[in-house]
Design a protein around this motif. Structure first.
Motif, PDB file in Angstrom:
ATOM      1  N   THR A 118      47.583  48.814   5.066  1.00  0.00           N
ATOM      2  CA  THR A 118      47.124  47.508   5.529  1.00  0.00           C
ATOM      3  C   THR A 118      48.329  46.603   5.757  1.00  0.00           C
ATOM      4  O   THR A 118      49.429  46.857   5.259  1.00  0.00           O
ATOM      5  CB  THR A 118      46.180  46.852   4.501  1.00  0.00           C
ATOM      6  N   ILE A 125      43.598  46.688   8.539  1.00  0.00           N
ATOM      7  CA  ILE A 125      43.884  48.119   8.449  1.00  0.00           C
ATOM      8  C   ILE A 125      44.810  48.532   9.584  1.00  0.00           C
ATOM      9  O   ILE A 125      44.538  48.268  10.752  1.00  0.00           O
ATOM     10  CB  ILE A 125      42.577  48.930   8.510  1.00  0.00           C
ATOM     11  N   ALA A 128      43.928  53.936   9.412  1.00  0.00           N
ATOM     12  CA  ALA A 128      42.545  54.088   8.950  1.00  0.00           C
ATOM     13  C   ALA A 128      42.394  55.268   7.987  1.00  0.00           C
ATOM     14  O   ALA A 128      41.704  55.164   6.968  1.00  0.00           O
ATOM     15  CB  ALA A 128      41.614  54.262  10.149  1.00  0.00           C
ATOM     16  N   ASN A 129      43.034  56.399   8.300  1.00  0.00           N
ATOM     17  CA  ASN A 129      42.905  57.568   7.426  1.00  0.00           C
ATOM     18  C   ASN A 129      43.499  57.305   6.045  1.00  0.00           C
ATOM     19  O   ASN A 129      42.922  57.686   5.023  1.00  0.00           O
ATOM     20  CB  ASN A 129      43.595  58.776   8.056  1.00  0.00           C
ATOM     21  N   VAL A 132      40.957  54.887   4.277  1.00  0.00           N
ATOM     22  CA  VAL A 132      39.617  55.356   3.920  1.00  0.00           C
ATOM     23  C   VAL A 132      39.652  56.467   2.878  1.00  0.00           C
ATOM     24  O   VAL A 132      38.939  56.421   1.863  1.00  0.00           O
ATOM     25  CB  VAL A 132      38.864  55.822   5.184  1.00  0.00           C
TER      26      VAL A 132
END
Length: 353
Positions: A118, A125, A128-129, A132
């Protein structure tokens, strides 16, 4: 007559399968997070402060590898030594260590100042990977820990213990509440709210307190539920309604309006909604059990209904034995008489010349 015994065996197999699935998910999510980190090293190399950030990247990579190793051990032990591993103290300790590693490394991954997953004032973000899948790894580890504790403390839903079905949900609520507390307090510090008093700072302070108090009360209820199951179930209903009410205000303060501290996708945004959803689910479960204990028009509870079913099945078995005992053995040979047997199994002993 053991009417609930087949269901108990089924639930035990189901729990073993669920534990193995959660270990598999924990290992898979850790693998994806590690691959995402390695693929993003090129972006880190292009930064001017890569040398200063190198220690953080090393720490993140080492922690993910440790989490992957623990999850892999749990996966294979749950597969090949399931009856000696699942629900035992070893699994509880392994799951606890996995949760601890994810809890220790996630603040580093999610800190916008580190620009790993982030960045920006609101923690937008950028990978993303890497955002998450560490969270999914933590959630899977928490699910494993909750399931192993249920089995270790003999809190199986097959025993018809009403409150045990929400134990994992309460554990997930504790996790999301603590994450909200940490994310809000970090953002409160980054915005230097100690030096100025704004509406956004007040909302961040509310998020910090609702996460801390809600998580603490939920943890106390989990310990109570482990030690004294089926006692004072009304407390669970009242507590779930209180936390849902607090999160109704919280989700409005945190994610809505121009002064919201989490208007876009971020750690605070996702886990605020996660806490709200879990609180709503806990209220729905508690209210269902409270009003579903006695059905309209019935004078007995679900427990009485189960006991009545046991008696009914026991009577059916007795009647079957009597029906089998009423038969007579007919022998055509001369000189052999037949006497009505008391049971079919003893018929041959009662035939005589």
């Amino acid at each position: 007559m053991t009417f609930l015994q087949p269901n108990a065996h089924y639930e035990e197999r189901k729990m073993h399968n669920s534990q193995h699935t959660n270990w598999f998910l924990a290992a898979a999510f850790a693998t994806i997070a590690l691959v995402s980190l390695f693929q993003d090293l090129e972006r880190f190399n292009g930064r001017d402060d890569f040398k200063d950030q190198g220690q953080k990247i090393t720490w993140v990579g080492s922690a993910i590898i440790c989490a992957l190793g623990l999850a892999s051990i749990g996966l294979f032990m749950g597969l090949f030594l399931r009856h000696r591993f699942v629900g035992n103290l070893l699994e509880v300790m392994l799951a606890f260590l996995t949760v601890g590693i994810w809890a220790a490394v996630l603040p580093t991954i999610m800190n916008p100042k580190h620009n790993i997953a982030t960045a920006g004032d609101f923690g937008q973000i950028i990978n993303a990977n890497l955002f998450v899948f560490p969270w999914l790894g933590l959630i899977s580890a928490v699910a494993v820990l909750g399931g192993s504790m249920r089995l270790f403390f003999d809190r199986d839903v097959a025993k018809d213990e009403k409150s045990s079905s929400t134990f994992v949900s309460w554990g997930a609520f504790v996790a999301t509440s603590l994450i909200v507390m940490m994310a809000a307090s970090r953002q409160y510090e980054d915005m230097m709210c100690d030096d100025e008093d704004t509406t956004m700072c007040d909302r961040l302070q509310y998020a910090t307190w609702v996460g801390a108090i809600g998580g603490f009360l939920a943890f106390l209820w989990m310990m109570w539920d482990l030690c004294l199951p089926n006692r004072f179930s009304m407390v669970e209903t009242v507590l779930s309604i209180l936390v849902l009410t607090a999160w109704c205000f919280g989700i409005t303060y945190i994610t809505f309006s121009d002064n919201a501290p989490a208007p876009t996708f971020s750690t605070l945004y996702f886990f605020s909604w996660g806490s709200f959803a879990l609180a709503a689910g806990l209220v729905a479960s508690a209210v269902y059990r409270m009003f579903g204990a006695v059905m309209p028009g019935d004078d007995y509870s679900e427990d009485d209904h189960v006991q009545a079913k046991e008696v009914e099945h026991s009577d059916e078995d007795d009647n079957d034995d009597e029906e089998r005992g009423r038969g007579a053995v007919v022998v055509e040979d001369e000189g052999i008489a037949a006497v009505p047997p008391t049971t079919a199994a003893k018929a041959h002993d009662q035939v005589y010349k």
